[in-house]
Design an enzyme around this catalytic site. Structure first.
Site, PDB file in Angstrom:
ATOM      1  CG  ASP A 113       4.197 -10.088   5.171  1.00 57.08           C
ATOM      2  OD1 ASP A 113       2.940  -9.917   4.690  1.00 57.08           O
ATOM      3  OD2 ASP A 113       4.858  -9.926   4.234  1.00 57.08           O
ATOM      4  CE  LYS A 158       6.064  -3.950   0.127  1.00 53.40           C
ATOM      5  NZ  LYS A 158       5.534  -2.618  -0.445  1.00 53.40           N
ATOM      6  CE1 TYR A 189      -1.041  -4.338   1.581  1.00 50.24           C
ATOM      7  CE2 TYR A 189      -3.256  -4.340   2.195  1.00 50.24           C
ATOM      8  CZ  TYR A 189      -2.673  -4.410   0.914  1.00 50.24           C
ATOM      9  OH  TYR A 189      -2.972  -4.306  -0.196  1.00 50.24           O
TER      10      TYR A 189
HETATM   11  P1  KE4 Z   1       1.981  -6.500  -2.953  1.00 49.05           P
HETATM   12  O1  KE4 Z   1       0.711  -7.319  -3.219  1.00 49.05           O
HETATM   13  O2  KE4 Z   1       1.327  -5.003  -2.777  1.00 49.05           O
HETATM   14  O3  KE4 Z   1       3.175  -6.961  -3.606  1.00 49.05           O
HETATM   15  O4  KE4 Z   1       2.430  -6.941  -1.516  1.00 49.05           O
HETATM   16  C1  KE4 Z   1       1.369  -6.890  -0.251  1.00 49.05           C
HETATM   17  C2  KE4 Z   1       2.017  -6.810   1.077  1.00 49.05           C
HETATM   18  C3  KE4 Z   1       2.187  -7.671   1.825  1.00 49.05           C
HETATM   19  N1  KE4 Z   1       2.931  -7.777   2.967  1.00 49.05           N
HETATM   20  C4  KE4 Z   1       3.222  -6.563   3.464  1.00 49.05           C
HETATM   21  C5  KE4 Z   1       4.009  -6.436   4.783  1.00 49.05           C
HETATM   22  C6  KE4 Z   1       3.169  -5.463   2.728  1.00 49.05           C
HETATM   23  O5  KE4 Z   1       3.834  -3.999   3.171  1.00 49.05           O
HETATM   24  C7  KE4 Z   1       2.587  -5.378   1.108  1.00 49.05           C
HETATM   25  C8  KE4 Z   1       2.394  -4.225   0.446  1.00 49.05           C
HETATM   26  N2  KE4 Z   1       2.731  -2.976   1.069  1.00 49.05           N
HETATM   27  C9  KE4 Z   1       2.107  -2.033   0.578  1.00 49.05           C
HETATM   28  C10 KE4 Z   1       2.774  -0.445   1.291  1.00 49.05           C
HETATM   29  N3  KE4 Z   1       2.368  -0.623   2.494  1.00 49.05           N
HETATM   30  C11 KE4 Z   1       1.913  -1.791  -1.040  1.00 49.05           C
HETATM   31  C12 KE4 Z   1       1.910  -0.420  -1.582  1.00 49.05           C
HETATM   32  C13 KE4 Z   1       0.358  -0.407  -2.006  1.00 49.05           C
HETATM   33  O6  KE4 Z   1      -0.447  -1.095  -1.808  1.00 49.05           O
HETATM   34  O7  KE4 Z   1       0.372   0.269  -3.337  1.00 49.05           O
END
Ligand code: KE4
Length: 430
Positions: A239, A267, A144
């Protein structure tokens, strides 16, 4: 435990916000029940609106590596806020945070701050396409990278739990340039390159997956990807939104000595405030507007409060020479304790852990990709999740997420999680 207030708030929220949440994975969709509404948190503890207290194993999905409301981080944010909350102009602290990140990622020469991990990966793909003049890119099933259209194909995290790994609303024309390979399977990557030797701009991956649950790369997988990217002149995008500054000071790139062309962060870099970033070798970053032709912008990019939170988070990490050793020790303690607890209750599990990221799969087989992750027992996870929740342990509400340990989790609290887990394992109807 009483959840009346959360139930009442969830009803109200559902009228105003789709699913009552501002991010799908928070809705408890795959585990059922009412998501608890959080009122406050301190260090490793959370309190919900019914004043139930929890040990937090979610850490806001990764950012809260110091623990919640760390006093110096809070003071830094308060101090920044007293000077206004946004200028839309360059500030000194953007330089300070850029220096702090690039010091931990010495192969990256420049960085651009954005507001989320999604923006970071979306921009990195755009940059790779511009740099190569190619349209296609390779991602991995179960990885993801945020919710940009082109990345919502065979996506992990909440997309798996909602059963829509390729979102509605993404035009076929957009999705068709997203090629999907299998994690830890170099052959599936080479096959895509052989089919389109001159059309693939990039490979993007989670260097340790968190979004199908934790899955570690095999050593040959990472080196193999670098070799394939070189052989076909494609860009390697790593990533590190989840793994950055978590798996080592320099993230997975340091831990596995990865030669990334472009890195994405999120994060932890914002200390819990909205910050994402992408960066890498100058030959790529000099193509980003206003220097180059790759446009990318953001009203709140480099926001002063977010910069202050990120800077102070790194200050606190740097103050503890044993920071990552402590996280490794806590993670190992939790892993060994959970294995023993499950064994005592005759519940078959597999644990994947890297440092302070850990996932319990209800499966007897090794989990190395989305297929083996998906074969784990979701019903048993659901029972275990609620067994933990009612005993005051706030675990990620999905079988396909990573749980996180912060520097503020004590050994005693890890042991409390283990004890609650043992009771929850014992209650599972196999
Ligand atoms: P954000 O757009 O949510 O800040 O980041 C996206 C993203 C990109 N790359 C990786 C490896 C990530 O884990 C994420 C976001 N992680 C999820 C948790 N697995 C965010 C939690 C959510 O969607 O509420």
């Amino acid at each position: 435990m009483n959840f009346d207030k959360s139930k009442e708030l969830f009803q109200k929220a559902n009228k105003l916000i789709p699913g009552g949440v501002n991010s799908p994975v928070r809705a408890f969709g795959s585990v059922g029940g009412t998501p608890v509404f959080i009122k406050k948190a301190k260090a490793s503890r959370l309190w919900d609106e019914d004043d139930n207290e929890y040990i937090d194993m979610v850490s806001s999905w990764g950012p809260m590596i110091l623990g919640h409301a760390q006093e110096d981080v809070i003071k830094a944010i308060q101090n920044a806020a007293s000077k206004s909350t946004s200028f839309g102009a360059p500030t000194q602290n953007e330089i300070v945070l850029a220096q702090a990140v690039l010091k931990k990622y010495p192969k990256a020469e420049q960085i651009r701050f954005v507001n989320s991990g999604t923006e970071a990966t979306m921009s990195a793909i755009r940059l790779a396409r511009a740099a190569t003049g190619r349209d296609y890119f390779i991602k991995f099933a179960g990885n993801y990278h945020g919710h940009a259209d082109q990345l919502l194909v065979a996506a992990g995290s909440g997309a798996i739990t909602t059963g829509v790994p390729s979102s509605a609303g993404v035009p076929n024309d957009t999705a068709k340039t997203t090629l999907v390979a299998n994690y830890n399977d170099l052959g599936s990557v080479e096959k895509l390159f052989l089919e389109r030797p001159d059309e693939i701009a990039a490979i993007i991956l989670e260097p340790v997956v968190g979004n199908m649950g934790v899955v570690e790369p095999s050593p040959e997988f990472l080196t193999g990807l670098r070799n394939l990217a070189d052989r076909y002149s494609a860009v390697l995008i790593v990533d590190e939104v989840m793994t950055g500054f978590r798996l080592a000071a320099g993230g997975a790139i340091e831990r596995y000595n990865i030669d990334a062309d472009i890195v994405c962060w999120g994060k932890i870099i914002g200390g819990g405030l909205p910050v994402g970033a992408y960066g890498g070798k100058a030959k790529f970053m000099k193509q980003v507007s206003p220097v180059g032709k790759v446009y990318q912008a953001g009203t709140l990019s480099g926001n002063p409060l977010a910069m202050a939170a990120g800077i102070e988070t790194f200050n606190q990490i740097d103050k503890q020479p044993d920071f990552y050793e402590v996280l490794e020790a806590r993670g190992n303690r939790l892993e060994q304790g959970l294995l023993k607890a499950a064994k005592n209750s005759n519940v078959p599990i597999t644990i994947n852990r890297v440092g302070s990221m850990i996932t319990v799969f209800f499966s007897e087989q090794k989990v190395v990709d989305l297929k083996t992750a998906s074969s784990s027992d979701k019903e048993q996870f659901k029972q275990w999740f609620h067994g933990l929740l009612k005993r005051g342990i706030y675990w990620p509400a999905s079988a396909f997420e990573a749980a996180f340990i912060s520097y503020s989790h004590s050994e005693a609290e890890i042991d409390q999680v283990i004890a609650a887990a043992e009771q929850a394992f014992a209650e599972i109807k196999l």
